[in-house]
Scaffold this motif. Structure first.
Motif, PDB file in Angstrom:
ATOM      1  N   GLN A 104      -1.281  -5.092   5.158  1.00 40.96           N
ATOM      2  CA  GLN A 104      -1.641  -4.084   4.159  1.00 40.96           C
ATOM      3  C   GLN A 104      -3.139  -4.138   3.842  1.00 40.96           C
ATOM      4  O   GLN A 104      -3.760  -3.109   3.565  1.00 40.96           O
ATOM      5  CB  GLN A 104      -0.804  -4.285   2.895  1.00 40.96           C
ATOM      6  CG  GLN A 104       0.658  -3.927   3.117  1.00 40.96           C
ATOM      7  CD  GLN A 104       1.524  -4.159   1.896  1.00 40.96           C
ATOM      8  OE1 GLN A 104       2.171  -3.258   1.390  1.00 40.96           O
ATOM      9  NE2 GLN A 104       1.556  -5.386   1.420  1.00 40.96           N
ATOM     10  N   LEU A 116      -0.329  -2.075  -4.303  1.00 39.27           N
ATOM     11  CA  LEU A 116       0.493  -0.901  -4.005  1.00 39.27           C
ATOM     12  C   LEU A 116       0.323   0.191  -5.059  1.00 39.27           C
ATOM     13  O   LEU A 116       0.423   1.382  -4.748  1.00 39.27           O
ATOM     14  CB  LEU A 116       1.968  -1.305  -3.918  1.00 39.27           C
ATOM     15  CG  LEU A 116       2.372  -2.165  -2.720  1.00 39.27           C
ATOM     16  CD1 LEU A 116       3.812  -2.640  -2.874  1.00 39.27           C
ATOM     17  CD2 LEU A 116       2.212  -1.383  -1.424  1.00 39.27           C
ATOM     18  N   ALA A 162       8.660   3.093  -2.277  1.00 37.18           N
ATOM     19  CA  ALA A 162       7.717   2.563  -1.293  1.00 37.18           C
ATOM     20  C   ALA A 162       7.776   3.320   0.029  1.00 37.18           C
ATOM     21  O   ALA A 162       6.814   3.314   0.797  1.00 37.18           O
ATOM     22  CB  ALA A 162       7.994   1.082  -1.051  1.00 37.18           C
ATOM     23  N   SER A 194       0.462  -8.240  -5.051  1.00 33.31           N
ATOM     24  CA  SER A 194       0.852  -7.240  -4.060  1.00 33.31           C
ATOM     25  C   SER A 194       1.173  -5.911  -4.731  1.00 33.31           C
ATOM     26  O   SER A 194       0.771  -4.841  -4.259  1.00 33.31           O
ATOM     27  CB  SER A 194       2.069  -7.737  -3.272  1.00 33.31           C
ATOM     28  OG  SER A 194       2.603  -6.716  -2.467  1.00 33.31           O
ATOM     29  N   TYR A 195       1.893  -5.985  -5.846  1.00 36.23           N
ATOM     30  CA  TYR A 195       2.265  -4.753  -6.547  1.00 36.23           C
ATOM     31  C   TYR A 195       1.036  -4.047  -7.116  1.00 36.23           C
ATOM     32  O   TYR A 195       0.980  -2.813  -7.158  1.00 36.23           O
ATOM     33  CB  TYR A 195       3.263  -5.057  -7.662  1.00 36.23           C
ATOM     34  CG  TYR A 195       3.841  -3.810  -8.282  1.00 36.23           C
ATOM     35  CD1 TYR A 195       4.702  -2.990  -7.561  1.00 36.23           C
ATOM     36  CD2 TYR A 195       3.506  -3.437  -9.573  1.00 36.23           C
ATOM     37  CE1 TYR A 195       5.222  -1.831  -8.111  1.00 36.23           C
ATOM     38  CE2 TYR A 195       4.024  -2.278 -10.135  1.00 36.23           C
ATOM     39  CZ  TYR A 195       4.878  -1.481  -9.403  1.00 36.23           C
ATOM     40  OH  TYR A 195       5.386  -0.330  -9.948  1.00 36.23           O
TER      41      TYR A 195
END
Length: 359
Positions: free
Chosen positions: A190, A132, A310, A128-129
């Motif tokens: 996302q 992002l 974020a 996930s990071y």
């Protein structure tokens, strides 16, 4: 974890095998320490995330190897289970982890299946990071981010459907089914954002299609927000410093507004001037609701606003969207008053179709 395993090896192995096995167990123990240490410094040191993921997979494979070779207890006093019928002596391993939502909480387990689930959870968070951290400024970067979020969602799904059921001992609170569904749904939302970004430059797609894709993202974030408001998730997230619920609600509203904005562009192309104004009014009302959440998300007055990286891009996107809606709405009203004199329908009659089935 290393001491009981090394003690078992020294007590049962013979000859050169002892040194080799002890060295290998020590190496893997250090690998786990490096893996967890890398996780705590990812944002500060900008670690090589691919190397972190490789460490995690290597350690996960090692755990599976332990299960095949030793009789590992599932509790402090349990007899243990094994895939090796010749393993008679019990090895008791202890694993400690920090809660995913609250760093002040720790959980200790003797169940190796719980350890494997924790590794999968952590690998999903790293994926996930990665998503992002990608800037998503071109098609290739959007594709990479999409794959990262999909990979995280897939890993969480495997964890939820396959790994968690294997745990027969008490589980940490962050592995509750509702929390797992919340995180997985957020990953899917996302990924849907990336799909929209990939569609945006495509001139062959109509504005109505863009509106539908945007509403798909809004619905995914709404599902995540609804899960966050559920009893267990709400109780658990209350212990978390990050404003999860407000963040999800903000994203949901932004995407709803974006969907109506793109729908208004479709009605403009079809010269439905009254409908365009009604849709823009609805988009503006929704984005204002989103903007109203930004101060609470920061935790009080602007002078003492908390710094959450974020949230920065989310707020910038909301500001830009609001500016676009306001600009076009002003012009649409002026044009309608001067030239078209079209009747503006009620906002309640305006809807955006969603191509995604309900979760």
């Amino acid at each position: 974890m290393a001491k009981p395993l090394i003690g078992y090896i020294k007590a049962t192995y013979r000859g050169k095998n002892v040194e080799e096995a002890v060295a290998f167990a020590t190496k893997k123990h250090k690998e786990r320490l490096e893996f967890t240490s890398s996780l705590s410094t990812i944002q500060k040191k900008k670690s090589d995330l691919n190397a972190v993921i490789a460490q995690g997979y290597s350690y996960y494979s090692y755990l599976r190897g332990l299960q095949a070779r030793f009789r590992i207890a599932k509790s402090k006093a349990g007899w243990g289970v094994t895939l090796n019928p010749f393993a008679s002596k019990v090895v008791r391993l202890q694993f400690t982890w920090t809660d995913s939502f609250n760093a002040a909480l720790t959980f200790t387990s003797y169940d190796i299946e719980h350890e494997k689930a924790s590794i999968l959870y952590t690998l999903a968070s790293v994926q996930s990071y990665i998503g992002l951290r990608i800037r998503r400024e071109n098609a290739e970067e959007i594709k990479q981010a999409l794959h990262a979020f999909q990979g995280a969602a897939g890993m969480l799904d495997f964890m939820e459907t396959t790994q968690i059921p294997r745990i027969t001992t008490p589980k940490s609170g962050d592995m509750h089914p509702k929390l797992l569904q919340l995180v997985k749904t957020t990953m899917i939302a996302q990924a849907q954002e990336c799909v929209f970004e990939a569609c945006l430059p495509n001139s062959k797609l109509s504005k109505a299609v863009l509106a539908s894709v945007a509403m798909g993202a809004a619905d995914r974030f709404k599902h995540a927000y609804d899960l966050a408001c559920g009893f267990h998730a709400n109780q658990w997230l209350a212990k978390c410093r990050y404003p999860w619920k407000l963040h999800l609600q903000h994203k949901m509203l932004c995407w709803q507004s974006a969907a109506y904005y793109h729908l208004s562009r479709d009605t403009m192309e079809r010269e439905e001037w009254g409908e365009e104004i009604a849709i823009l009014n609805k988009a503006l009302a929704i984005i204002k609701r989103a903007r109203a959440l930004e101060k609470p998300m920061r935790g009080g007055g602007w002078g003492q606003a908390k710094k959450y990286v974020a949230l920065d891009s989310n707020e910038e996107t909301a500001r830009n969207l609001e500016a676009s809606v306001v600009k076009r709405l002003k012009k649409a009203n002026e044009e309608n008053e001067i030239m078209y004199h079209a009747t503006v329908p009620k906002e309640s009659t305006i809807k955006v179709s969603n191509p995604n089935p309900k979760p």
